[in-house]
Design a protein around this motif. Structure first.
Motif, mmCIF file in Angstrom:
data_model
loop_
_atom_site.group_PDB
_atom_site.id
_atom_site.type_symbol
_atom_site.label_atom_id
_atom_site.label_comp_id
_atom_site.label_asym_id
_atom_site.label_seq_id
_atom_site.Cartn_x
_atom_site.Cartn_y
_atom_site.Cartn_z
ATOM 1 N N GLU A 117 0.096 -1.363 -0.169
ATOM 2 C CA GLU A 117 -0.072 -0.149 -0.261
ATOM 3 C C GLU A 117 0.496 1.306 0.138
ATOM 4 O O GLU A 117 1.976 1.103 0.455
ATOM 5 C CB GLU A 117 -0.839 -0.058 1.421
ATOM 6 C CG GLU A 117 -2.234 1.351 1.078
ATOM 7 C CD GLU A 117 -2.565 0.176 2.420
ATOM 8 O OE1 GLU A 117 -3.774 1.059 2.038
ATOM 9 O OE2 GLU A 117 -2.606 0.557 3.677
ATOM 10 N N VAL A 118 0.411 2.377 -1.209
ATOM 11 C CA VAL A 118 1.467 3.150 -0.956
ATOM 12 C C VAL A 118 0.909 4.728 -1.029
ATOM 13 O O VAL A 118 1.197 5.744 -0.908
ATOM 14 C CB VAL A 118 1.852 3.470 -2.772
ATOM 15 C CG1 VAL A 118 3.121 2.760 -2.694
ATOM 16 C CG2 VAL A 118 0.514 3.131 -3.398
ATOM 17 N N GLU A 119 0.074 5.111 -0.222
ATOM 18 C CA GLU A 119 -1.285 5.560 -0.267
ATOM 19 C C GLU A 119 -0.457 6.957 1.284
ATOM 20 O O GLU A 119 -0.008 7.996 0.986
ATOM 21 C CB GLU A 119 -2.737 5.832 0.588
ATOM 22 C CG GLU A 119 -3.455 5.735 -0.962
ATOM 23 C CD GLU A 119 -3.561 4.264 -0.731
ATOM 24 O OE1 GLU A 119 -2.609 3.645 0.046
ATOM 25 O OE2 GLU A 119 -4.073 3.565 -2.207
ATOM 26 N N ASP A 120 0.263 6.150 2.180
ATOM 27 C CA ASP A 120 0.257 6.751 3.326
ATOM 28 C C ASP A 120 1.264 7.081 2.889
ATOM 29 O O ASP A 120 2.715 8.388 3.210
ATOM 30 C CB ASP A 120 0.300 5.907 4.358
ATOM 31 C CG ASP A 120 -0.243 5.629 5.478
ATOM 32 O OD1 ASP A 120 -1.029 6.262 4.912
ATOM 33 O OD2 ASP A 120 -0.717 4.890 5.801
ATOM 34 N N LEU A 121 2.996 6.517 1.746
ATOM 35 C CA LEU A 121 3.675 6.855 1.215
ATOM 36 C C LEU A 121 3.714 8.232 0.820
ATOM 37 O O LEU A 121 4.906 9.383 0.190
ATOM 38 C CB LEU A 121 4.427 5.478 0.849
ATOM 39 C CG LEU A 121 4.132 4.359 1.539
ATOM 40 C CD1 LEU A 121 5.591 3.166 0.165
ATOM 41 C CD2 LEU A 121 6.013 4.305 2.661
ATOM 42 N N HIS A 122 3.277 7.970 -0.189
ATOM 43 C CA HIS A 122 2.506 8.837 -1.093
ATOM 44 C C HIS A 122 2.450 10.275 0.096
ATOM 45 O O HIS A 122 3.941 11.369 -0.562
ATOM 46 C CB HIS A 122 1.580 9.494 -2.129
ATOM 47 C CG HIS A 122 2.297 8.220 -3.178
ATOM 48 N ND1 HIS A 122 3.350 8.801 -4.014
ATOM 49 C CD2 HIS A 122 1.368 7.123 -3.695
ATOM 50 C CE1 HIS A 122 2.588 7.816 -5.013
ATOM 51 N NE2 HIS A 122 2.460 6.745 -4.623
#
Length: 384
Positions: A117-122
């Motif tokens: 999952e990449v939402e938090d990383l973005h």
């Protein structure tokens, strides 16, 4: 006993008769001597020859020297292993949103195997970029302030203390900008690591996670193997490993493929022993690819540790020794001759010895009989 005495008497009579005929018919010119004396000498010579006949040797007690090829092999066993194998782990924690691979599935280098999952990383990356931009503005403001104070200091309007303070603020602003720039790079790497890519062409041999799982940093995800080049991990005892060197040839048989012999070459030797054992791992690179090979297959075979071509070798039982050194008994014109030899090396668990001093065609005695000695007359007889 009577029969033996009769045969001996007949033999003696025959010798006397032959001797007499020889004296009378063959050598009449010697008539000036006493015929009885001549007859006595001939009979004595015949009896001496009869008392010391040539020693009989059987064919299995001699050998004819011929150059041979000598080889020594070390028996080994172990298992087949993929040459390339990698266990992929998560660089940072998170929830897996994509994992379409399955165990036994072939993949290509660069394929996405797992995606986090990449939402938090973005979001983190955007925040770090914004913070860096603010730091850049702060550094620009500090540098402008420093320039003004330097001008005032040149006109003796600003004090030295104000100048040092302005320079310090520039340094702090620059350090903050460097720190935030590093944080931006870390956030970008974390975003890039959210996709786990195949490092080489291979097959998924073990899958430890599935879609939807949440894992921590450094968690094991899967194991990827490249089965095209294979190698054998062989265990050699510490007493024999000194005879193994890189480049030696090996012949191996794979469990389940007994009809096939696979060639290989020693590629690596472990510098330490295996845990809880007295064996050292020796890695043999297989010479060919076989679709039937699988990691973990049991393998047996031998490593060719040394060889010699056109060597002169004799059984160790044929060697004798006296005060002058090592020798063999060579058969020459039905007489045993002392032939000195020089030992080069032993073979086949010290049963065969490679030597110098003999040539092709020499016939030597191999039986370790004590009654044999140089200058002894011998003759060959059939076995039995």
């Amino acid at each position: 006993m009577t029969l033996k005495w009769m045969r001996r008497s007949m033999t003696t009579a025959a010798l006397f008769g032959c001797a007499y005929i020889a004296i009378v018919t063959i050598d009449p010119a010697c008539g000036t001597s006493d015929p009885n004396d001549r007859l006595k000498k001939v009979v004595a010579s015949a009896e001496a020859a009869s008392a010391n006949p040539p020693l009989e040797l059987f064919p299995m007690e001699i050998t004819k020297v011929e150059p041979v090829a000598l080889s020594e092999r070390l028996r080994v066993s172990g298992e087949i292993r993929p040459f390339n194998q990698a266990t992929l782990r998560a660089r940072s924690g998170g929830r897996i949103v994509q994992s379409d691979i399955r165990e036994g599935q072939a993949v290509n280098a660069g394929d996405v195997l797992v995606r986090f999952e990449v939402e938090d990383l973005h979001s983190v990356l955007k925040q770090k970029v914004a913070d860096r931009q603010g730091a850049m503005a702060g550094l620009l403001l500090a540098m402008q302030s420093l320039a003004r104070i330097e001008q005032l200091a040149g006109k003796n309007v600003a004090s030295q203390e104000q100048l040092e303070e302005a320079r310090s603020e520039v340094g702090v602003a620059k350090a903050r900008l460097d720190s935030l720039s590093a944080q931006v790079e870390i956030a970008r790497i974390a975003l890039r690591d959210a996709e786990v890519l195949a490092p080489f062409d291979g097959t998924v041999s073990k899958l430890s996670v599935g879609c939807g799982a949440r894992v921590g940093a450094d968690a094991e995800l899967l194991t990827l193997v490249d089965a095209s080049p294979m190698e054998a991990k062989l265990l050699v005892s510490t007493g024999d490993v000194s005879r193994v060197v890189i480049g030696q040839k090996a012949e191996l048989r794979i469990d389940g493929l007994e009809q096939q012999t696979i060639q290989g070459t020693v590629a690596r030797i472990s510098p330490t022993t295996e845990q809880n054992s007295r064996s050292v791992a020796v890695y043999v690179r297989l010479a060919r690819e076989d679709p039937g090979l699988r990691g973990g297959m049991f393998v047996t075979g031998a490593i060719l540790v040394r060889q010699a071509e056109d060597a002169i070798a004799v059984p160790i039982a044929s060697l004798r020794q006296d005060g002058d050194g090592v020798y063999v008994l060579k058969l020459f014109d039905d007489v045993l001759v002392r032939q000195p030899v020089t030992i080069i090396s032993s073979w086949h668990d010290d049963e065969t010895v490679q030597i110098l001093g003999l040539v092709r065609g020499d016939v030597i005695v191999t039986a370790p009989l004590r009654e044999l000695h140089p200058s002894l007359a011998v003759r060959m007889t059939e076995a039995g």
